[in-house]
Design a protein around this motif. Structure first.
Motif, mmCIF file in Angstrom:
data_model
loop_
_atom_site.group_PDB
_atom_site.id
_atom_site.type_symbol
_atom_site.label_atom_id
_atom_site.label_comp_id
_atom_site.label_asym_id
_atom_site.label_seq_id
_atom_site.Cartn_x
_atom_site.Cartn_y
_atom_site.Cartn_z
ATOM 1 N N MET A 114 0.908 -1.266 0.064
ATOM 2 C CA MET A 114 0.075 -0.055 -0.163
ATOM 3 C C MET A 114 0.971 1.279 -0.001
ATOM 4 S SD MET A 114 -2.894 1.284 2.900
ATOM 5 C CE MET A 114 -3.708 2.771 2.904
ATOM 6 N N THR A 115 0.605 1.939 -0.811
ATOM 7 C CA THR A 115 1.195 3.563 -0.725
ATOM 8 C C THR A 115 0.634 4.375 -0.284
ATOM 9 O OG1 THR A 115 0.328 4.087 -2.955
ATOM 10 C CG2 THR A 115 2.379 2.658 -2.880
ATOM 11 N N GLY A 116 1.152 5.506 0.150
ATOM 12 C CA GLY A 116 0.528 6.637 0.649
ATOM 13 C C GLY A 116 -0.013 6.597 2.132
ATOM 14 N N PRO A 117 -0.418 7.709 2.700
ATOM 15 C CA PRO A 117 -0.899 7.563 4.098
ATOM 16 C C PRO A 117 -2.365 6.641 4.098
ATOM 17 C CG PRO A 117 -1.636 9.466 3.024
ATOM 18 C CD PRO A 117 -0.846 8.998 2.225
ATOM 19 N N ASP A 118 -2.498 6.381 5.561
ATOM 20 C CA ASP A 118 -3.663 5.505 5.633
ATOM 21 C C ASP A 118 -4.733 6.248 5.437
ATOM 22 O OD1 ASP A 118 -2.316 3.060 6.445
ATOM 23 O OD2 ASP A 118 -2.120 3.770 8.548
ATOM 24 N N ARG A 119 -4.864 7.588 5.545
ATOM 25 C CA ARG A 119 -5.856 8.512 5.073
ATOM 26 C C ARG A 119 -5.164 9.805 5.450
ATOM 27 N NH1 ARG A 119 -8.123 11.617 9.325
ATOM 28 N NH2 ARG A 119 -7.744 11.279 11.391
ATOM 29 N N GLU A 120 -5.949 10.862 4.605
ATOM 30 C CA GLU A 120 -5.451 12.241 4.774
ATOM 31 C C GLU A 120 -5.894 13.108 5.876
ATOM 32 O OE1 GLU A 120 -5.814 14.494 1.202
ATOM 33 O OE2 GLU A 120 -4.865 12.933 0.009
ATOM 34 N N ALA A 121 -5.171 13.912 6.272
ATOM 35 C CA ALA A 121 -5.689 15.136 7.335
ATOM 36 C C ALA A 121 -7.013 15.736 6.423
ATOM 37 C CB ALA A 121 -4.835 15.829 7.883
ATOM 38 N N SER A 122 -7.906 15.997 7.648
ATOM 39 C CA SER A 122 -9.155 16.781 6.847
ATOM 40 C C SER A 122 -8.594 18.096 6.519
ATOM 41 C CB SER A 122 -10.424 16.901 7.896
ATOM 42 O OG SER A 122 -9.941 17.503 9.211
ATOM 43 N N ALA A 123 -9.573 18.925 5.863
ATOM 44 C CA ALA A 123 -9.364 20.520 5.321
ATOM 45 C C ALA A 123 -9.236 21.336 6.806
ATOM 46 C CB ALA A 123 -10.451 20.780 4.506
ATOM 47 N N ARG A 124 -10.182 20.949 7.849
ATOM 48 C CA ARG A 124 -10.178 21.564 8.876
ATOM 49 C C ARG A 124 -8.933 21.461 9.774
ATOM 50 N NH1 ARG A 124 -10.936 20.118 13.989
ATOM 51 N NH2 ARG A 124 -11.755 17.814 13.167
ATOM 52 N N GLU A 125 -8.391 19.995 9.732
ATOM 53 C CA GLU A 125 -7.298 19.771 10.421
ATOM 54 C C GLU A 125 -5.877 20.640 9.804
ATOM 55 O OE1 GLU A 125 -7.533 15.390 12.206
ATOM 56 O OE2 GLU A 125 -7.382 15.558 9.898
ATOM 57 N N LEU A 126 -5.961 20.626 8.500
ATOM 58 C CA LEU A 126 -4.771 21.456 7.889
ATOM 59 C C LEU A 126 -4.807 22.743 8.362
ATOM 60 C CD1 LEU A 126 -4.581 19.624 4.498
ATOM 61 C CD2 LEU A 126 -2.827 19.714 6.116
ATOM 62 N N LYS A 127 -6.151 23.454 8.313
ATOM 63 C CA LYS A 127 -6.250 24.713 8.513
ATOM 64 C C LYS A 127 -6.032 25.404 9.830
ATOM 65 C CE LYS A 127 -9.690 28.509 8.127
ATOM 66 N NZ LYS A 127 -11.289 29.128 7.765
ATOM 67 N N ALA A 128 -5.987 24.304 10.541
ATOM 68 C CA ALA A 128 -5.810 24.413 12.339
ATOM 69 C C ALA A 128 -4.143 24.253 12.320
ATOM 70 C CB ALA A 128 -6.584 23.596 13.030
ATOM 71 N N ALA A 129 -3.466 23.916 11.490
ATOM 72 C CA ALA A 129 -1.938 23.644 11.622
ATOM 73 C C ALA A 129 -1.278 24.847 11.292
ATOM 74 C CB ALA A 129 -1.552 22.401 10.698
ATOM 75 N N VAL A 130 -0.665 25.730 12.201
ATOM 76 C CA VAL A 130 -0.035 26.871 12.114
ATOM 77 C C VAL A 130 1.352 26.777 12.003
ATOM 78 C CG1 VAL A 130 -2.053 28.040 13.054
ATOM 79 C CG2 VAL A 130 -0.097 27.333 14.564
#
Length: 372
Positions: free
Chosen positions: A1-17
């Motif tokens: 399997m390639t890539g992550p098990d799942r991607e972070a959500s748009a909300r989680e990315l937005k909260a990453a500062v």
């Protein structure tokens, strides 16, 4: 399997500062062996840790009472205009981190106006990456087969790459204990798109007590690359030629004498010689030895806009960005990589203004103080 098990959500990315916030998201979704492949270093990881400590010891002396209302991050890198004094570092096998791999990160680079460096060990071919619209550079490992390496240079030129970066600090891949413990190997659907054969290779042969990727590179790379080979490569292409992995001032001077167009001061992110000098500690001496005859870039440990400003103040023309963008790719594909580049751009603009620098030229005139 390639890539992550799942991607972070748009909300989680937005909260990453910060880039560190994005790294935490990526670590949560990546398989352990892939996480270790990205994060790990060689030996006891002394140099890996020292890169970060050395950057933190560089203190900037800001200037005041200057008009910074329009502070600009625009730069010229190897004769091409960029919106940031940065390029994406060459990193192998990016489809380990996301199914689109290099294509997603190249699109993010194009959106932010920075060059994308295609690795010899890319999991997507240079032609597909160039088609994203990104400004591309091509990183070359000195392969054992002369015909194969000459063909790669021609292929990079035909694809429209704007520079060739020869990595000079990897006669073979260093022993990386995390990969050895994991018996790290590539999954069947991730291959080195530029190397024959196209099918599974030694890089796919998992075994206990060894890294299949290291075994594959030992098979493919020529450990006897010398200054004579640099001269040969210089004669093979009219593209700007950059040597990546230079730490000694004497090597920098000799490279400039040979007419190279650029140097990357780098210890391979702590992944080659363990105990090597932190890149930022070698930077000023390399800049002095180059004496304006070629561009000087730096990588290894850069994590923030402040780090970019530190490198500029020590004389660098720009930096290469590696792990932070890989964590972004893993966390959210193109959107994750764009987010990290956006964070770094905002951090750099903020740091420039607070240091009293209206542009990159002013940043390179800042004074620094080294903490003990």
């Amino acid at each position: 399997m390639t890539g992550p098990d799942r991607e972070a959500s748009a909300r989680e990315l937005k909260a990453a500062v910060t880039a560190d916030d994005v790294e935490r998201l990526a670590r949560r979704v990546l398989p352990c062996a892939v996480r270790d492949f990205v994060a790990g270093g060689s030996g006891t990881e002394t140099t890996l840790a020292a890169n970060r400590r050395a950057l933190d010891r560089v203190h900037l002396v800001p200037r005041v009472l200057r008009d910074v209302s329009r502070a600009s991050t625009a730069a010229s890198l190897l004769g091409s205009d960029a919106l940031l004094p940065a390029a994406v570092a060459p990193v192998a096998y990016q489809r380990l981190l996301h199914p689109e791999g290099e294509l997603a990160l190249a699109r993010a680079a194009a959106a932010h106006g920075v060059p994308f460096t295609v690795s010899t060990l890319s999991s997507r071919p240079v032609e597909e990456i160039a088609a994203t619209g990104a400004m591309t550079w091509f990183q070359l490992y000195w392969l054992r087969d002369p015909g194969e390496r000459r063909a790669l240079v021609r292929r990079a030129e035909d694809a429209g790459c704007a520079a060739v970066l020869l990595t000079v600090d990897v006669p073979w891949m260093a022993r990386r204990p995390r990969d050895v413990r994991n018996g790290f190997a590539l999954p069947p659907d991730v291959t080195a798109a530029h190397l024959a054969p196209r099918g599974p290779s030694r890089a796919h042969d998992a075994s206990r007590g060894g890294s299949a990727v290291a075994a594959h590179t030992a098979q493919a790379f020529a450990p006897a690359v010398t200054w004579r080979d640099v001269a040969e490569l210089r004669s093979l292409t009219r593209l700007p030629l950059v040597l990546k992995g230079v730490l000694a001032a004497e090597d920098a001077a000799r490279a400039a004498d040979l007419g190279v167009d650029g140097l990357v001061v780098s210890n391979h992110g702590g992944r080659q010689l363990d105990g090597a000098v932190p890149a930022v500690d070698a930077l000023a001496d390399v800049v002095a030895a180059a004496a304006g005859r070629c561009a000087v870039l730096m990588d290894s440990g850069v994590r923030s806009g402040t780090d970019v400003l530190r490198a500029l103040a020590l004389g660098a023309d720009g930096v290469l960005l590696g792990r932070p963008l890989l964590w972004g790719l893993a966390a959210g594909g193109e959107a994750g990589a764009r987010h990290v580049l956006g964070l770094l751009a905002r951090e750099l603009r903020d740091a420039l203004g607070l240091a009293g620098c209206a542009d990159i030229a002013a940043a390179r005139r800042l004074e620094t103080v080294r903490a003990p």
